[in-house]
Design an enzyme around this catalytic site. Structure first.
Site, PDB file in Angstrom:
ATOM      1  N   HIS B  38      -9.092   9.268 -25.323  1.00  0.00           N
ATOM      2  CA  HIS B  38      -7.685   9.674 -25.346  1.00  0.00           C
ATOM      3  C   HIS B  38      -7.117   9.588 -26.758  1.00  0.00           C
ATOM      4  O   HIS B  38      -6.397  10.467 -27.205  1.00  0.00           O
ATOM      5  CB  HIS B  38      -6.856   8.801 -24.394  1.00  0.00           C
ATOM      6  CG  HIS B  38      -6.849   9.331 -22.993  1.00  0.00           C
ATOM      7  ND1 HIS B  38      -7.883   9.109 -22.118  1.00  0.00           N
ATOM      8  CD2 HIS B  38      -5.954  10.121 -22.335  1.00  0.00           C
ATOM      9  CE1 HIS B  38      -7.607   9.718 -20.980  1.00  0.00           C
ATOM     10  NE2 HIS B  38      -6.458  10.332 -21.078  1.00  0.00           N
ATOM     11  N   LYS B 103      -6.409   3.562 -11.760  1.00  0.00           N
ATOM     12  CA  LYS B 103      -5.943   2.485 -10.877  1.00  0.00           C
ATOM     13  C   LYS B 103      -4.819   1.729 -11.571  1.00  0.00           C
ATOM     14  O   LYS B 103      -4.818   1.599 -12.794  1.00  0.00           O
ATOM     15  CB  LYS B 103      -7.086   1.540 -10.498  1.00  0.00           C
ATOM     16  CG  LYS B 103      -7.634   0.732 -11.676  1.00  0.00           C
ATOM     17  CD  LYS B 103      -8.591  -0.331 -11.205  1.00  0.00           C
ATOM     18  CE  LYS B 103      -9.310  -1.000 -12.353  1.00  0.00           C
ATOM     19  NZ  LYS B 103      -8.642  -2.181 -12.902  1.00  0.00           N
TER      20      LYS B 103
END
Lengths: 280, 187
Positions: B38, B103
């Site tokens: 990222h 999550k």
């Protein structure tokens, strides 16, 4: 004096790296299954069932339970009557980690520098803690530690006036703030007393205690029970989607401390609460 | 509880129908990317470079798999904790990313970007990595191979099990699930 070749350490570390990542302790499996039976929230029950299915698949196919096969935390209890031969002990431990993580197809998650990063490619170095104990044996404990839960750990230096209530509130608050992040149901390791570093070490070592074994001191055994009850009343539940099963157990370790202080460390582990040991 | 089958990449119309708490089985193409990938993608955008895959309508899985054994498609591959990608997610969502699988809760900024773009945040079961690997039918590293587990992988998945954690209207199952459970117990 008993001689022990460090190759033995390498062999045992490699074996433990694989086994702890494929098989979960029976105490943890029993707790998960007990919690599933007691769970009163359907979504939570479904998630615990899937977690049990994962344990079954990983064990049958020798696959890592979790892709985060962790940083290898190695605790060595070295008998003072043992003479280790054949090379440097810590090199032998790291060789075992290298071998276990490579041959076991475990993930390599260690970066060489905390800020500049850069994967070391073989999951070394391990975090090694040494203890010199009486006798002529060497106990090797390996606990692969995932960082989803490690990141949710906290330490606080309380004044003695905070008392038991201050300590308990802090532990519950840590779990509440961690919420869904550390992959509940979690195991909560707590270190109370000692120094700043000793408290953190005890919190990690508390995660190695069998889940069904209460603290030997009744005062702390009662505190473990009370904390588990409070934590499982938070409503976080498995994976954070609600439910009773937020924690499988709370384990406490303590040590004498200074007149001015009361350090408290909380080390959180996910439901994949892995550790294994071999005595040489 | 409904179990919904979805083909990825999917249209915004289909995503709009999903509600927080829905169980979804995803089939199709998804991309793995986590912390370092990222960081690099956002740096590439800053430098005006093209991303290694088409971000439009893409579904990113926050995951770094264990290595595959010989004969295996992929090693264990569960989700990693999502909040670490919060600083990067809004940029990618504004470029058309349809959603992500991870999550744990997200920041208010990510939630706003989800609503603004009609995207969805799914959660997979953390720690159920051997089970999840069974729904991956193909895997290929397409960028940042030097990152090892953190490389970007194109995965083909079949009936990949997830829960809608934050829907396109911003409803958050991490808040709702807990509130509903606690309210039930107070009754």
């Amino acid at each position: 004096m008993r001689e022990l070749h460090v190759d033995q350490i390498t062999r045992v570390v490699a074996k433990l790296a694989e086994e702890t990542n494929f098989f979960l302790g029976e105490d943890v499996c029993r707790r998960i299954s007990l919690c599933r039976e007691q769970e009163d929230w359907p979504v939570a029950g479904d998630i615990l069932e899937k977690i049990e299915e994962n344990i079954r698949i990983a064990g049958e196919e020798r696959l890592p339970l979790c892709q985060d096969t962790g940083m290898a935390c190695v605790f060595l209890e070295v008998g003072q009557d043992v003479h280790l031969t054949g090379g440097n002990l810590e090199d032998a431990v790291n060789e075992g980690v290298r071998k276990g993580y490579t041959e076991g197809f475990l993930r390599k998650s260690i970066v060489a520098d905390p800020i500049r990063r850069g994967n070391t490619g073989d999951n070394t170095p391990a975090h090694v803690h040494y203890e010199i104990v009486p006798g002529d044996r060497v106990k090797v404990i390996l606990a692969p530690k995932g960082f989803g839960s490690e990141n949710m750990s906290r330490i606080k230096m309380f004044p003695p006036s905070a008392g038991a209530e201050g300590v308990k509130d802090f532990i519950v608050q840590c779990v509440e703030e961690a919420g869904a992040n550390p992959c509940p149901p979690i195991v909560v390791g707590v270190g109370i007393g000692g120094t700043f570093d000793r408290a953190a070490l005890m919190a990690k070592q508390a995660l190695l205690v069998p889940l069904e074994e209460p603290h030997p001191d009744e005062f702390y055994a009662a505190m473990e029970e009370e904390l588990l009850e409070r934590i499982n009343g938070l409503g976080i539940g498995p994976q954070g989607f609600g439910g009773r099963t937020t924690a499988l157990a709370v384990k406490i370790k303590t040590f004498p401390t200074h007149i001015a202080g009361m350090p408290v460390a909380v080390n959180i582990n996910c439901h994949v609460s892995r550790h294994g040991e071999v005595v040489l | 509880m409904n179990e919904i089958r979805l083909e990825a990449p999917f249209s915004r119309e289909k995503l709009k129908e999903l509600k927080a708490g829905d169980s979804v089985l995803i089939t199709g193409t998804i991309y793995t990317a986590r912390d370092e990938a990222h960081k690099r993608m956002v740096e590439m955008l800053r430098q005006g470079k093209k991303l290694p895959f088409d971000i439009r309508d893409a579904l990113i899985y926050y995951a770094g798999p264990a290595p595959a054994r010989p004969g295996q498609v992929i090693g264990s591959v569960g989700p990693t904790t999502s909040y670490r990608m919060d600083p990067y997610a809004p940029v990618l969502l504004d470029l058309g990313q349809a959603g992500m699988i991870g999550k744990g809760p997200r920041s208010p900024e990510v939630k706003e970007a989800i609503v603004r773009n009609g995207a969805v945040y799914f959660a997979a079961i953390g720690g159920a990595a051997a089970l999840i690997a069974r729904s991956v039918t193909a895997a290929e590293v397409i960028a940042f191979e030097d990152l090892g587990a953190e490389a970007i992988r194109k995965l083909t998945v079949k009936d990949f099990p997830v829960t809608v954690a934050i829907d396109s209207q911003g409803n958050d199952q991490y808040e709702l699930g807990k509130i509903k459970y606690l309210n039930k117990n107070r009754e």
